[in-house]
Write a protein that holds these residues in place. Structure first.
Motif, PDB file in Angstrom:
ATOM      1  N   LEU A  81       0.835  -1.206   0.000  1.00 60.37           N
ATOM      2  CA  LEU A  81       0.000   0.000   0.000  1.00 60.37           C
ATOM      3  C   LEU A  81       0.870   1.256   0.000  1.00 60.37           C
ATOM      4  O   LEU A  81       0.583   2.222  -0.718  1.00 60.37           O
ATOM      5  CB  LEU A  81      -0.922  -0.018   1.228  1.00 60.37           C
ATOM      6  CG  LEU A  81      -1.898   1.158   1.353  1.00 60.37           C
ATOM      7  CD1 LEU A  81      -2.778   1.258   0.134  1.00 60.37           C
ATOM      8  CD2 LEU A  81      -2.746   1.016   2.611  1.00 60.37           C
ATOM      9  N   VAL A  82       1.942   1.259   0.787  1.00 61.35           N
ATOM     10  CA  VAL A  82       2.855   2.407   0.837  1.00 61.35           C
ATOM     11  C   VAL A  82       3.462   2.663  -0.546  1.00 61.35           C
ATOM     12  O   VAL A  82       3.531   3.803  -1.020  1.00 61.35           O
ATOM     13  CB  VAL A  82       3.976   2.186   1.884  1.00 61.35           C
ATOM     14  CG1 VAL A  82       5.012   3.298   1.806  1.00 61.35           C
ATOM     15  CG2 VAL A  82       3.388   2.115   3.295  1.00 61.35           C
ATOM     16  N   ILE A  83       3.890   1.586  -1.201  1.00 65.67           N
ATOM     17  CA  ILE A  83       4.498   1.721  -2.534  1.00 65.67           C
ATOM     18  C   ILE A  83       3.482   2.308  -3.519  1.00 65.67           C
ATOM     19  O   ILE A  83       3.803   3.193  -4.316  1.00 65.67           O
ATOM     20  CB  ILE A  83       5.015   0.355  -3.040  1.00 65.67           C
ATOM     21  CG1 ILE A  83       6.197  -0.109  -2.182  1.00 65.67           C
ATOM     22  CG2 ILE A  83       5.433   0.435  -4.509  1.00 65.67           C
ATOM     23  CD1 ILE A  83       6.644  -1.541  -2.464  1.00 65.67           C
ATOM     24  N   ALA A  84       2.234   1.830  -3.451  1.00 64.86           N
ATOM     25  CA  ALA A  84       1.195   2.319  -4.366  1.00 64.86           C
ATOM     26  C   ALA A  84       0.921   3.805  -4.146  1.00 64.86           C
ATOM     27  O   ALA A  84       0.782   4.574  -5.107  1.00 64.86           O
ATOM     28  CB  ALA A  84      -0.084   1.502  -4.179  1.00 64.86           C
ATOM     29  N   VAL A  85       0.856   4.217  -2.884  1.00 70.48           N
ATOM     30  CA  VAL A  85       0.617   5.633  -2.569  1.00 70.48           C
ATOM     31  C   VAL A  85       1.772   6.489  -3.072  1.00 70.48           C
ATOM     32  O   VAL A  85       1.556   7.555  -3.670  1.00 70.48           O
ATOM     33  CB  VAL A  85       0.415   5.831  -1.050  1.00 70.48           C
ATOM     34  CG1 VAL A  85       0.440   7.315  -0.689  1.00 70.48           C
ATOM     35  CG2 VAL A  85      -0.902   5.194  -0.610  1.00 70.48           C
ATOM     36  N   LYS A  86       2.989   6.019  -2.839  1.00 73.66           N
ATOM     37  CA  LYS A  86       4.170   6.750  -3.314  1.00 73.66           C
ATOM     38  C   LYS A  86       4.090   6.955  -4.832  1.00 73.66           C
ATOM     39  O   LYS A  86       4.335   8.050  -5.341  1.00 73.66           O
ATOM     40  CB  LYS A  86       5.429   5.972  -2.946  1.00 73.66           C
ATOM     41  CG  LYS A  86       6.724   6.501  -3.572  1.00 73.66           C
ATOM     42  CD  LYS A  86       7.892   5.620  -3.169  1.00 73.66           C
ATOM     43  CE  LYS A  86       9.160   5.966  -3.918  1.00 73.66           C
ATOM     44  NZ  LYS A  86       9.132   5.538  -5.335  1.00 73.66           N
ATOM     45  N   MET A  87       3.731   5.917  -5.566  1.00 74.50           N
ATOM     46  CA  MET A  87       3.633   6.000  -7.029  1.00 74.50           C
ATOM     47  C   MET A  87       2.588   7.021  -7.472  1.00 74.50           C
ATOM     48  O   MET A  87       2.839   7.849  -8.359  1.00 74.50           O
ATOM     49  CB  MET A  87       3.252   4.621  -7.602  1.00 74.50           C
ATOM     50  CG  MET A  87       4.334   3.571  -7.537  1.00 74.50           C
ATOM     51  SD  MET A  87       3.666   1.987  -8.130  1.00 74.50           S
ATOM     52  CE  MET A  87       5.142   0.955  -8.057  1.00 74.50           C
ATOM     53  N   VAL A  88       1.417   6.964  -6.869  1.00 72.04           N
ATOM     54  CA  VAL A  88       0.312   7.829  -7.299  1.00 72.04           C
ATOM     55  C   VAL A  88       0.562   9.286  -6.925  1.00 72.04           C
ATOM     56  O   VAL A  88       0.271  10.196  -7.711  1.00 72.04           O
ATOM     57  CB  VAL A  88      -1.031   7.316  -6.734  1.00 72.04           C
ATOM     58  CG1 VAL A  88      -2.153   8.327  -6.983  1.00 72.04           C
ATOM     59  CG2 VAL A  88      -1.391   5.975  -7.375  1.00 72.04           C
ATOM     60  N   LEU A  89       1.120   9.531  -5.734  1.00 69.04           N
ATOM     61  CA  LEU A  89       1.439  10.911  -5.351  1.00 69.04           C
ATOM     62  C   LEU A  89       2.468  11.508  -6.306  1.00 69.04           C
ATOM     63  O   LEU A  89       2.350  12.662  -6.729  1.00 69.04           O
ATOM     64  CB  LEU A  89       1.951  10.972  -3.913  1.00 69.04           C
ATOM     65  CG  LEU A  89       0.925  10.739  -2.804  1.00 69.04           C
ATOM     66  CD1 LEU A  89       1.599  10.821  -1.433  1.00 69.04           C
ATOM     67  CD2 LEU A  89      -0.223  11.741  -2.882  1.00 69.04           C
ATOM     68  N   LYS A  90       3.486  10.716  -6.641  1.00 73.57           N
ATOM     69  CA  LYS A  90       4.510  11.212  -7.563  1.00 73.57           C
ATOM     70  C   LYS A  90       3.917  11.504  -8.937  1.00 73.57           C
ATOM     71  O   LYS A  90       4.208  12.531  -9.549  1.00 73.57           O
ATOM     72  CB  LYS A  90       5.635  10.177  -7.689  1.00 73.57           C
ATOM     73  CG  LYS A  90       6.797  10.656  -8.559  1.00 73.57           C
ATOM     74  CD  LYS A  90       7.963   9.669  -8.543  1.00 73.57           C
ATOM     75  CE  LYS A  90       9.128  10.214  -9.372  1.00 73.57           C
ATOM     76  NZ  LYS A  90      10.298   9.293  -9.325  1.00 73.57           N
ATOM     77  N   LYS A  91       3.053  10.597  -9.408  1.00 75.41           N
ATOM     78  CA  LYS A  91       2.418  10.792 -10.717  1.00 75.41           C
ATOM     79  C   LYS A  91       1.512  12.020 -10.688  1.00 75.41           C
ATOM     80  O   LYS A  91       1.520  12.852 -11.611  1.00 75.41           O
ATOM     81  CB  LYS A  91       1.613   9.540 -11.080  1.00 75.41           C
ATOM     82  CG  LYS A  91       0.730   9.649 -12.322  1.00 75.41           C
ATOM     83  CD  LYS A  91       1.554   9.704 -13.593  1.00 75.41           C
ATOM     84  CE  LYS A  91       0.667   9.605 -14.824  1.00 75.41           C
ATOM     85  NZ  LYS A  91       0.378   8.214 -15.211  1.00 75.41           N
ATOM     86  N   GLY A  92       0.728  12.161  -9.624  1.00 74.90           N
ATOM     87  CA  GLY A  92      -0.188  13.291  -9.526  1.00 74.90           C
ATOM     88  C   GLY A  92       0.535  14.620  -9.470  1.00 74.90           C
ATOM     89  O   GLY A  92       0.143  15.588 -10.142  1.00 74.90           O
ATOM     90  N   LEU A  93       1.606  14.702  -8.686  1.00 75.82           N
ATOM     91  CA  LEU A  93       2.395  15.939  -8.604  1.00 75.82           C
ATOM     92  C   LEU A  93       3.029  16.258  -9.951  1.00 75.82           C
ATOM     93  O   LEU A  93       3.070  17.424 -10.374  1.00 75.82           O
ATOM     94  CB  LEU A  93       3.463  15.813  -7.519  1.00 75.82           C
ATOM     95  CG  LEU A  93       2.954  15.884  -6.072  1.00 75.82           C
ATOM     96  CD1 LEU A  93       4.060  15.484  -5.094  1.00 75.82           C
ATOM     97  CD2 LEU A  93       2.433  17.285  -5.730  1.00 75.82           C
ATOM     98  N   ALA A  94       3.492  15.233 -10.655  1.00 72.28           N
ATOM     99  CA  ALA A  94       4.097  15.451 -11.980  1.00 72.28           C
ATOM    100  C   ALA A  94       3.077  16.028 -12.959  1.00 72.28           C
ATOM    101  O   ALA A  94       3.405  16.886 -13.787  1.00 72.28           O
ATOM    102  CB  ALA A  94       4.678  14.147 -12.519  1.00 72.28           C
ATOM    103  N   LEU A  95       1.825  15.584 -12.868  1.00 75.90           N
ATOM    104  CA  LEU A  95       0.774  16.129 -13.724  1.00 75.90           C
ATOM    105  C   LEU A  95       0.609  17.630 -13.507  1.00 75.90           C
ATOM    106  O   LEU A  95       0.307  18.383 -14.439  1.00 75.90           O
ATOM    107  CB  LEU A  95      -0.566  15.431 -13.452  1.00 75.90           C
ATOM    108  CG  LEU A  95      -0.707  13.980 -13.910  1.00 75.90           C
ATOM    109  CD1 LEU A  95      -2.053  13.420 -13.485  1.00 75.90           C
ATOM    110  CD2 LEU A  95      -0.537  13.851 -15.416  1.00 75.90           C
ATOM    111  N   LEU A  96       0.825  18.067 -12.277  1.00 76.09           N
ATOM    112  CA  LEU A  96       0.687  19.484 -11.939  1.00 76.09           C
ATOM    113  C   LEU A  96       1.951  20.282 -12.248  1.00 76.09           C
ATOM    114  O   LEU A  96       1.955  21.504 -12.127  1.00 76.09           O
ATOM    115  CB  LEU A  96       0.339  19.632 -10.453  1.00 76.09           C
ATOM    116  CG  LEU A  96      -0.931  18.905  -9.982  1.00 76.09           C
ATOM    117  CD1 LEU A  96      -1.085  19.043  -8.474  1.00 76.09           C
ATOM    118  CD2 LEU A  96      -2.160  19.423 -10.701  1.00 76.09           C
ATOM    119  N   GLY A  97       3.029  19.574 -12.605  1.00 78.07           N
ATOM    120  CA  GLY A  97       4.298  20.253 -12.879  1.00 78.07           C
ATOM    121  C   GLY A  97       5.137  20.446 -11.634  1.00 78.07           C
ATOM    122  O   GLY A  97       5.939  21.374 -11.547  1.00 78.07           O
TER     123      GLY A  97
END
Length: 564
Positions: free
Chosen positions: A541-557
């Motif tokens: 679960l920690v790994i999945a959250v890390k992935m999604v937060l990183k992806k989401g922040l990247a979408l915002l620049g």
């Protein structure tokens, strides 16, 4: 498994409503007592000629419960679906972990092109904080659409043509010097530009001189164009410095000047289609039947206007990019301008006028109020970003003075805070800067989301953790874990919703919700000291959250530091 799609298939069989329409109608209930998914039956009243609550009861009895559904309940006019937790957890986490940085990607935009016109600062004027909104909203939309499979063309339509350059030439000749401009660059250009407006209030004839110089530029006179190019080069150098700090790029810098030799053909086309009329010496397109003021195409002195150049640019972009949508990001107060020239495109007989979309946004301000370059009370973007970095460095020195690479982290967090703050609310709302709120590591801010990502990285680093092979997902059915997993499952939908509504804040708010849910999970559950099966599941679960937060922040620049 796409749970919403599977539920839509069940409902399609008993309602006769199309699968896509059902998918668009299915809701996520506000609390877990109402299930994981809910289908409102209000729209079926006309079709079934019954009260919605009764329709819900009858449909519920007809639905064959599949293996992944624990229970189906009716509450008023809603059919509520409760998914089996262990199946739900396994399906969501396996999808996230398998797709990794591609989670949330889609091919829905495959073969389609979107042109995004954003940032568009004016040459020879400072890149001030007022340009931030168009720049970061456009950059976020570019990333969002790209993630959905669209081919994106980011265009910086620089304000590099117009009467303001006539004003600047007059100002330079009267009060400037080459030495001062070479030494101080855009600051000196700003000083003499402001002086022009001050002096023009006392000497209105200066405006006539400025217009005359702009006409010389249009006619290709060497002296005028040489000065203009000099001002252009100085400005671009400063703009690129700011874009590098923000991590923003463009596919084309085709500013207004690019269309100077292309406008004559467009004016001729307007004449041939009997759309141009003479009015007080100027040439206009009459929009009275559309309840709008006329669209001014040629001034009485022969000069072109913003509308002339925008119409020409749209025709060029359609021919060059064959776009499916062309999006323009500007302030709300330009609504009329875009409505006018969009209508001119329609009158010219081009059915793609409906694919031209103005995306307005509110103003940005500091405590001192609205920004203007005419009178010099302006906050430079580079200064603002440097101050954000400086303020972040102070916080890091207090909280974690031994942090590795703290200068780079301060840059990522400080600039990320500025971007996140801008994208936190619906774009139509005004943005006001507050350092205290913007850089709060515990509030609904960029640093809070980045800190949550760093926390996930820290857990994995401390435990020297990797993803186990045979995870028992039934260990993640507690309320705190389920809340995180539901938000992970909704992430792709939020990206699509942000694209549909042209609203990056939908992604921003989802990242806040995910961060808050993860931090609650972190406080409620022991992770590294748990028994092996539980530890392995929680690490996943920690790994999945890390992935999604990183992806989401990247979408915002925004970047995602691994330590803070």
């Amino acid at each position: 498994m796409d749970f919403k799609l599977e539920i839509a298939c069940l409902l399609e069989k008993v309602t006769g409503v199309s699968q896509q329409e059902i998918i668009n109608t299915i809701e996520i209930p506000p609390n877990k007592d109402m299930g994981d998914f809910a289908y409102p039956c209000f729209r079926l009243a006309k079709q079934f000629r019954k009260a919605p609550p009764l329709i819900a009861q009858e449909l519920c009895q007809k639905i064959e419960k599949p293996y992944f559904i624990e229970e189906i309940k009716v509450q008023n006019a809603y059919i509520n679906f409760f998914v089996k937790k262990s199946i739900y957890v396994k399906e969501v986490l396996q999808k996230v972990l398998t797709q990794n940085e591609n989670y949330g990607n889609s091919n829905i935009g495959e073969t389609k092109t979107i042109v995004i016109d954003y940032s568009s600062p004016n040459i020879a004027k400072p890149f001030h904080v007022g340009h931030l909104r168009s720049t970061v909203i456009g950059n976020a939309l570019y990333h969002i659409f790209e993630t959905l499979g669209y081919h994106c063309e980011g265009v910086n339509h620089l304000g590099d043509w117009g009467t303001q350059f006539g004003k600047l030439i007059v100002a330079y000749q009267k009060w400037g010097s080459r030495e001062a401009v070479e030494q101080q660059g855009i600051q000196e250009l700003m000083r003499i530009y402001v002086k022009f407006h001050d002096e023009a209030e006392k000497q209105p004839e200066l405006e006539d001189e400025a217009r005359a110089w702009f006409v010389k530029m249009q006619n290709g006179e060497q002296e005028a164009l040489s000065l203009w190019k000099w001002f252009y080069d100085i400005s671009i150098k400063e703009f690129n410095r700011v874009y590098d700090m923000l991590g923003v790029h463009f596919d084309a810098y085709t500013g207004e000047s690019f269309y100077n030799d292309k406008m004559t053909a467009v004016v001729e086309e307007l004449k041939e289609k009997n759309l141009l009329k003479q009015s007080e010496g100027a040439m206009i397109v009459d929009l009275e039947n559309e309840n709008m003021p006329p669209c001014l195409i040629i001034r009485k002195d022969g000069g072109t206007l913003y509308a002339t150049r925008d119409i020409t640019a749209a025709l060029y972009r359609k021919k060059t990019y064959r776009f499916d949508k062309c999006i323009y990001l500007t302030a709300l107060d330009q609504n009329l301008h875009f409505s006018q020239w969009f209508t001119v495109i329609k009158k010219m007989g081009y059915d793609w006028w409906k694919d031209l979309i103005h995306v307005p946004f509110g103003l940005v301000s500091l405590d001192s109020g609205k920004l203007s370059t005419r009178h010099g009370n302006v906050v430079l973007m580079e200064e603002l970003l440097n101050q954000a970095i400086s303020e972040t460095q102070k916080i890091i020195e207090q909280k974690n003075p031994d942090l590795y690479n703290k200068e780079e982290v301060a840059k990522q967090v400080g600039i990320g805070a500025v971007i996140f703050n801008d994208l936190y609310n619906s774009r139509i709302k005004d943005v006001v800067f507050s350092w205290e709120r913007m850089l709060n590591f515990d509030g609904e801010t960029g640093p809070y989301v980045q800190y949550t990502h760093a926390r996930a990285c820290s857990i994995l680093r401390r435990g020297e953790c990797s993803l186990a092979e045979n995870i028992d997902y039934s260990k993640l059915i507690d309320d705190a874990s389920m809340e995180v997993i539901k938000l992970l499952e909704q992430f792709p939908q939020k990206i699509q919703e942000a694209a549909d509504k042209l609203e990056p804040f939908i992604v921003t708010r989802h990242l806040i919700n995910l961060s808050q849910a993860f931090n609650k999970f972190y406080h409620d559950n022991s992770i590294l000291n748990s028994e092996t099966p539980i530890k392995e599941a929680r690490i996943a679960l920690v790994i999945a959250v890390k992935m999604v937060l990183k992806k989401g922040l990247a979408l915002l620049g925004i970047q995602s530091p691994e330590q803070m």
